[in-house]
Design an enzyme around this catalytic site. Structure first.
Site: not given
Ligand code: BGC
Length: 454
Positions: A359, A163
């Protein structure tokens, strides 16, 4: 039909969020160590000094991954653990920590997916201007070279940046994240360009110095859009919205998927970005764009939710207001499972690369029930709904290779500290006890059936 037989079922974490061991074994300071030590930045002034203590509990964590049946673990390397000053002298103990982690993963049949940069810039480099310094891509190259030389005999999958939108946007423009700066628009676009060049230099180093072929990608985020209905007009509006600015502001540019991924995958910045903000960029050379668009092996996307749009006048995307009481997670993010259908579809169409959800997950205010278990039924339902949509995207032709749940375990949620829990595994921060949540057990079944139970 269904998901590929060798579908990569994984979970993800990031160094600063789980490791702790912030001042041990020769590790240098990074911008998060410093940012959290200053009052007022983080919920209740919490820090990642100890976090989930994974620096000392790595074996236990891998044993949990094995129990869940994970095929892959996406984790990040804490740059200042390896290079305390960011460049120059290597800290052997830092290298050894990730050696142990990688070896333990492999012994347990779990594929390591290594992210080089998940926001924890060595403080020594920050003092030299951090990502604002035009030298920063070379620092990243040097670091990536060490990573390639040292780990590529065992690690075959790498992500350069996690990100970059948050690094630049939250770290340097809004100041919510470390290093907490609020730079001008001009500086923002300069450092943005540096970040993309750093990505390119990272890819080059990984390719040049790896011992054998490795796969390399990036894990960006960005604003995603879904259509209000299945009408071709609304679908086209959502597609258009995904790759264009909704308004003329730096904030909109930060989250514009195309500002990040068009340069990286197509070799040029999008027209609307250049029209609106071109005057703020440094001189962009052909060489820069060649560097930024080094061929990648896959497309990763971190995705949690999406904005709903419909076709307005002339097909222009118009944001649709959510109904009262629309479902949302504890951190107030809307629950929009369809983003795991539409985003892979749109992104695959445009960038034509094997696709990973790098993610996805949700926060909920979990606690331990009287029976000693953690019953996070909303997360079970969330996973079910989102994964069903991902499967549908794969069945409709997107080349979906894998999914990384965020997160393996509860951890330090940046400015929110420990107040938000995203884990499949509960962490008791007083004792460091780990408890697999109901969602962890559910995910295990999904993995066992390769998504047949969705
Ligand atoms: C990030 C994580 C974060 C997750 C939840 C993503 O933006 O890569 O580090 O904990 O989202 O906010």
């Amino acid at each position: 039909m269904g998901l590929k037989k060798d579908f990569v079922w994984g979970a993800a974490t990031a160094s600063y969020q789980v490791e702790g061991g912030a001042y041990e074994d020769g590790k240098g300071l990074n911008i998060w160590d410093v940012f959290c030590s200053e009052e007022g930045h983080i919920y209740e002034n919490q820090t990642g000094d100890i976090a989930c203590d994974s620096y000392h509990r790595m074996e236990e964590d891998v044993a949990i991954m094995k129990k869940l049946g994970l095929k892959a673990y996406r984790f990040s390397v804490n740059w200042a653990r390896i290079l305390p000053e960011g460049i120059g002298t290597v800290n052997e103990k830092g290298l050894q920590y990730y050696d142990r982690l990688v070896d333990t993963l492999l012994e347990n049949g779990i594929e390591p997916y290594m992210t080089l940069y998940h926001w924890d810039l060595p403080y020594a480099l920050h003092e030299r201007g951090g990502w604002l310094n035009p030298e920063s891509p070379e620092w990243f190259y040097e670091y990536a070279k060490i990573i390639a030389e040292h780990y590529s005999d065992r690690v075959k999958n790498f992500f350069t940046l996690n990100e970059p939108q948050c690094t630049a946007g939250l770290g340097y423009y809004t100041g919510e994240h470390a290093p907490g700066l609020k730079v001008s628009a001009r500086d923002f676009f300069h450092l943005w360009h540096n970040l993309l060049k750093a990505h390119g230099r990272g890819v080059q180093a990984l390719r040049e110095f790896s011992k054998g072929p490795v796969k390399v990608g990036m894990a960006p985020c960005g604003a995603l859009y879904i259509p209000a209905t299945d009408s071709p007009e609304d679908i086209e509006a959502a597609r258009k919205a995904t790759f264009s600015l909704p308004e003329n502001s730096v904030n909109a540019a930060i989250w514009d998927v195309a500002m990040c991924c068009d340069p990286v995958f197509l070799g040029h910045y999008p027209e609307d970005i250049m029209e609106q903000f071109g005057r703020y960029f440094p001189r962009i050379t052909e060489e820069d764009m060649k560097l930024i668009s080094q061929p990648l092996d896959f497309y990763g996307q971190n995705m949690y939710n999406a904005v709903t749009v419909k076709a307005g006048e002339d097909g222009k995307p118009v944001r649709v207001k959510r109904y009262d009481g629309f479902p949302k997670t504890a951190i107030q993010w809307p629950v929009t499972p369809e983003c795991l259908y539409w985003a892979p579809k749109f992104l695959y169409e445009r960038y034509q690369k094997p696709f990973f959800v790098t993610e996805n997950g949700m926060s909920s205010h979990d606690w331990v029930s009287l029976d000693g278990q953690v019953h996070d039924s909303s997360r079970v339902d969330f996973l079910h709904r989102y994964l069903r949509e991902l499967k549908r995207a794969a069945e409709d032709g997107a080349d979906v290779q894998g999914y990384f749940a965020w997160s393996l375990m509860d951890n330090f949620e940046w400015a929110y500290g420990y107040s938000e829990r995203f884990g499949l595994v509960y962490v008791d921060y007083q004792t460091q006890e780990r408890i697999v949540k109901d969602s962890g057990n559910y995910y295990k079944e999904v993995i066992e059936t390769n998504g047949e139970n969705l």
